[in-house]
Design an enzyme around this catalytic site. Structure first.
Site, short mmCIF file in Angstrom:
data_model
loop_
_atom_site.label_atom_id
_atom_site.label_comp_id
_atom_site.label_asym_id
_atom_site.label_seq_id
_atom_site.Cartn_x
_atom_site.Cartn_y
_atom_site.Cartn_z
N HIS A 75 0.84 -1.19 0.00
CA HIS A 75 0.00 0.00 0.00
C HIS A 75 0.88 1.24 0.00
O HIS A 75 1.74 1.41 0.86
CB HIS A 75 -0.92 0.02 1.23
CG HIS A 75 -2.05 -0.94 1.13
ND1 HIS A 75 -3.18 -0.84 1.91
CD2 HIS A 75 -2.24 -2.03 0.35
CE1 HIS A 75 -4.02 -1.83 1.61
NE2 HIS A 75 -3.46 -2.56 0.67
N TYR A 204 -9.79 5.70 6.15
CA TYR A 204 -10.01 6.20 7.51
C TYR A 204 -11.12 7.24 7.42
O TYR A 204 -10.91 8.34 6.92
CB TYR A 204 -8.73 6.82 8.07
CG TYR A 204 -7.68 5.81 8.48
CD1 TYR A 204 -7.50 5.49 9.82
CD2 TYR A 204 -6.88 5.17 7.54
CE1 TYR A 204 -6.55 4.56 10.22
CE2 TYR A 204 -5.93 4.24 7.92
CZ TYR A 204 -5.76 3.94 9.25
OH TYR A 204 -4.82 3.02 9.64
N LYS A 299 0.46 0.83 14.89
CA LYS A 299 1.80 0.83 15.45
C LYS A 299 2.12 -0.35 16.37
O LYS A 299 3.29 -0.60 16.67
CB LYS A 299 2.03 2.14 16.24
CG LYS A 299 2.27 3.33 15.34
CD LYS A 299 3.66 3.30 14.75
CE LYS A 299 3.84 4.24 13.59
NZ LYS A 299 3.51 3.67 12.30
#
Length: 398
Positions: A75, A204, A299
């Site tokens: 991506h 998002y 993360k």
């Protein structure tokens, strides 16, 4: 009691523990890794996974596997959807980096296969785990194996990589640890569904109804999330209700989702957590045992892999070259990255989610913030640098 010795005893054989054991073996350092879960249980726990470039590089260049390149999906950006439309953040154009969509489950499988291939000592399905004498020269790891036999392993160093319910974290004396914690007033309602991808990259989505994340798994299986109350009961949500909610949220910004049968439903609570220091005596923490982040910034797994990359270097310095400050240097270097990731994850979370008591001003301010990010090369580049990861390829010059 079966007694044995090793150089590094690792409590927790998820991705962090297995990667550490793999890196140590490459440096000629013996280890034993244990986990209370069976290998099958870990493999069947489905988790999403966005890997930073350095995480992908670590898997490939250290000889774990190149399956991440063959089966993962590269991506080069994400869509930030708000204000009635989508706004692509092009990571590759902004900072020359990309990420790889590759489930954490597959990272674990690759690592477990590599440990088996290389003859690593990994023991799954253990119980009654404890650590002792952590300030002595030979700390101890005790457990009962899957066949019911008791073991005591004496090591030079103990590593706690045993997840967010870590026993090793609690082995630090209470007056010798500081815990930083933030709980969030929302959670994610996550689904797996049998459908083709609705988008080539992650979306998002910010809306008046709350946040939604549209992710992918394969050409036929997709992962999606929407913001919900932490007390939400998945049984109260039918497939029709779930799809209606998701379509309303992304539809506000011009997207339409491809629907299919929902195979899994789960509510994922949010929290931010860090324990300091990461070292007490001859026990050090890594991965979720030391810190957790909201999933919004992708993360968690990357932080765990970054921890053990640094930890393996410092253990080699300590065990092979007698560097007395090596474990403290691990803690210092790891925490620098941890707090950068905590900030980024918090920023993404508070920028995109609708707070329960948010006013109209708060909602409009969020749109203004998102506009600043997407309307500025500097803002977009900052997001791209944080999302794709801060380069860690250089070795510690010390």
């Amino acid at each position: 009691m079966n007694r044995s010795t090793t150089e590094v005893a690792i409590v927790g054989a998820g991705p962090a523990g297995l990667m550490l054991a793999h890196l140590l073996q490459r440096a000629g350092i013996d280890s034993v890794a244990i986990d209370i879960r069976s290998r099958r249980e870990i493999e069947e726990t489905h988790r999403a996974g966005i890997l930073e470039q350095d995480s992908v590089r670590m898997l490939v260049e250290t000889g774990v596997s190149d399956r991440v390149l063959r089966e993962g999906s590269r991506h080069a950006g994400i869509d930030l959807a708000f204000g009635g439309g989508g706004h692509r953040v092009d990571f590759e154009a902004l900072n020359g980096a990309t990420v790889q969509l590759y489930p954490q489950t597959d990272v674990f499988i690759d690592l477990a296969d590599a440990r088996e291939r290389d003859g690593g000592d990994v023991r799954f399905g253990v119980s009654d785990v404890s650590v002792d004498d952590i300030t002595g020269d030979r700390p101890l790891m005790r457990f009962t194996d899957a066949d019911g036999a008791r073991h005591e392993i004496s090591a030079r160093i103990l590593v706690g990589s045993d997840g967010s319910r870590s026993i090793c974290r609690h082995a630090f004396p209470e007056d010798q640890r500081r815990q930083y914690f933030r709980e969030y007033p929302f959670a994610w309602f996550g689904i797996l569904c049998e459908a083709p991808p609705s988008s080539e990259e992650l979306i998002y989505n910010h809306s008046e109804r709350g946040f939604a994340l549209i992710s992918q798994r394969t050409e036929t299986l997709q992962r999606m999330y929407f913001q919900c109350d932490p007390a939400e009961n998945v049984d109260d949500w039918s497939e029709d209700r779930i799809w209606a909610e998701l379509q309303q949220r992304v539809g506000a910004n011009g997207y339409t989702l491809k629907e299919g049968p929902i195979t899994s439903k789960v509510v994922l609570p949010f929290r931010s957590f860090v324990q300091e220091p990461l070292r007490h005596g001859n026990l050090v923490l890594a991965g979720d045992a030391a810190h957790t982040v909201p999933p919004t910034g992708a993360k968690g797994l990357n932080l765990a892999l970054a921890d053990v990359r640094v930890l393996a270097e410092q253990l080699e310095r300590h065990l092979r070259h007698g560097a007395e400050d090596a474990l403290d240097q691990y803690a210092e270097r790891a925490l620098q990255r941890v707090w950068k990731a905590q900030h980024f994850s918090y920023w993404m979370t508070t920028m995109l989610h609708r707070l329960p008591d948010a006013s109209d001003f708060d909602a409009r301010r969020q749109v203004g913030e998102l506009s600043c990010v997407t309307g500025s090369d500097a803002g977009s580049t900052y997001l791209a640098e944080c999302y794709t990861g801060w380069p860690t390829r250089e070795r510690d010059p010390r």
